[in-house]
Scaffold this active site. Structure first.
Site, PDB file in Angstrom:
ATOM      1  N   SER A  82      45.219  35.355  31.418  1.00  0.00           N
ATOM      2  CA  SER A  82      43.864  34.955  31.822  1.00  0.00           C
ATOM      3  C   SER A  82      43.323  35.719  33.037  1.00  0.00           C
ATOM      4  O   SER A  82      43.902  35.671  34.134  1.00  0.00           O
ATOM      5  CB  SER A  82      43.858  33.461  32.133  1.00  0.00           C
ATOM      6  OG  SER A  82      42.615  33.085  32.673  1.00  0.00           O
ATOM      7  N   ASN A  83      42.201  36.386  32.806  1.00  0.00           N
ATOM      8  CA  ASN A  83      41.505  37.039  33.925  1.00  0.00           C
ATOM      9  C   ASN A  83      40.875  35.983  34.814  1.00  0.00           C
ATOM     10  O   ASN A  83      40.781  36.133  36.022  1.00  0.00           O
ATOM     11  CB  ASN A  83      40.406  37.961  33.392  1.00  0.00           C
ATOM     12  CG  ASN A  83      40.954  38.983  32.428  1.00  0.00           C
ATOM     13  OD1 ASN A  83      41.864  39.714  32.761  1.00  0.00           O
ATOM     14  ND2 ASN A  83      40.414  39.032  31.207  1.00  0.00           N
TER      15      ASN A  83
END
Ligand SMILES: Cc1ncc(COP(=O)(O)O)c(C=O)c1O
Length: 339
Positions: A82-83
């Site tokens: 996840s960014n």
């Protein structure tokens, strides 16, 4: 409404400054020549926080809200790559808040997961299949922290709450301002869409100040019905926050702007066709896309231009929403797809 009036409405919501300033817009000369369109890229991958990306804009408002509510801990969730989780942890640490990341998938010590660890974020990894399951874990942790005397602030997957959407309303105003400075009237604004917050902000912002510009939000493999429902809800709630009810988009308008067909089997699939596009854009323009979001969205953009659904001569702005950490998260898989 003009962009200054829209920005005025945003001022009543607290915001912390996490971005360096406006992100640049660059002309993609080589790809423009090949596609016979005028392609510009808005470098939201260069926001200035951690590895950059669209979440910085949402977090400016989300963490503004958290600070106003005197919260001391931020909880958010996403996939191990996840960014959003990385950006959240970086912003929280910078502001003196604690961060708890609720992640799903296989934790390997690389990519964004590795960067999360460098930030000393508290990470909990689950075998959850969906974002919905992660939401339950987040709520469990929220109760645990409350019982321990903490003041947690819960941010949904992707930062896609109405408060987060404000960040992309502000971005829509910025895009129109920069267009005017460049003497360009955009025909299309193209971006990736997944949890729907970026899309909701772009749609509502453009509809309010530039209704002639056509947004094309390219799905990256999430179930279409869920995405459409999320965007619809976010558009309505955010419009109410800003008293833009007159500008709310219809279901048909939202559907028309949500482009399917480029998900390659589902969210998070890493496929050779997309890696080819990443290599192409890197070679032609010196810009790296990511394999989960922007690579798939750019694949869609290329296809729409080649099929002349985006007609020759169009002025197109591609919003590069970041995500380069994904290349390192899936380094081995991607390496195996190189010629
Ligand atoms: C690099 C990148 N692009 C696009 C998106 C999609 O944005 P949204 O979740 O607001 O739809 C994300 C979301 O995680 C992302 O990390």
């Amino acid at each position: 409404m003009d962009s200054n009036s829209l920005k005025k409405r945003l001022e009543k919501y607290p915001r912390v400054k996490l971005m360096w300033g406006r992100t640049p817009i660059v002309y993609a000369a080589n790809i423009s020549r090949e596609l016979e369109i005028d392609l510009y890229i808005k470098r939201d991958d260069l926001t200035g926080l951690a590895l950059g990306g669209n979440k910085t804009r949402k977090l400016e408002f989300l963490l503004g809200d958290a600070l106003r509510k005197n919260c001391d801990t931020v909880i958010t969730a996403g996939a191990v790559h996840s960014n959003h989780a990385l950006q959240t942890a970086a912003a929280a640490q910078k502001l003196g808040l604690e961060a708890v990341l609720v992640l799903r998938g296989v934790a390997e010590n690389k990519g964004n997961y590795f960067l999360d660890r460098l930030l000393d974020a508290e990470i909990r990894v689950y075998e959850a299949k969906t974002g919905g399951e992660l939401q339950n874990y987040m709520e469990e942790i929220q109760r645990e922290l409350l019982a321990g005397g903490k003041k947690p602030y819960l941010i949904p997957v992707g930062g896609s709450s109405p408060t987060g959407v404000l960040g992309y309303i502000k971005a829509a105003a910025e895009i129109m301002e920069q267009g005017r400075e460049l003497n360009l009237a955009w025909d299309y604004v193209v971006s990736a869409t997944s949890s729907g917050g970026t899309q909701a902000g772009i749609l509502l912002g453009l509809k309010t100040i530039a209704p002639a510009v056509k947004p094309l939000c390219i799905g990256v493999g999430d179930p279409r019905e869920e995405l459409l429902a999320a965007v619809q809800g976010l558009v309505q709630e955010t419009a109410a926050m800003l008293e833009l009810e007159g500008g709310v988009l219809t279901g048909a308008e939202i559907e028309g702007s949500t482009i399917a067909g480029y998900g390659f089997g589902g969210y998070g699939t890493i496929v050779k066709e997309v890696i080819e596009v990443i290599r192409y854009v890197a070679r032609k323009e010196g810009i790296y896309l990511d394999p989960v979001y922007t690579g798939k969205a750019f694949f869609g953009l290329l296809d729409l231009a080649k099929r002349k659904i985006i007609p020759p001569g169009s002025r197109v702005l591609f919003v590069h929403t970041g995500g380069v950490g994904g290349l390192f998260q899936y380094e081995d898989l991607v390496s195996g797809m190189l010629p």
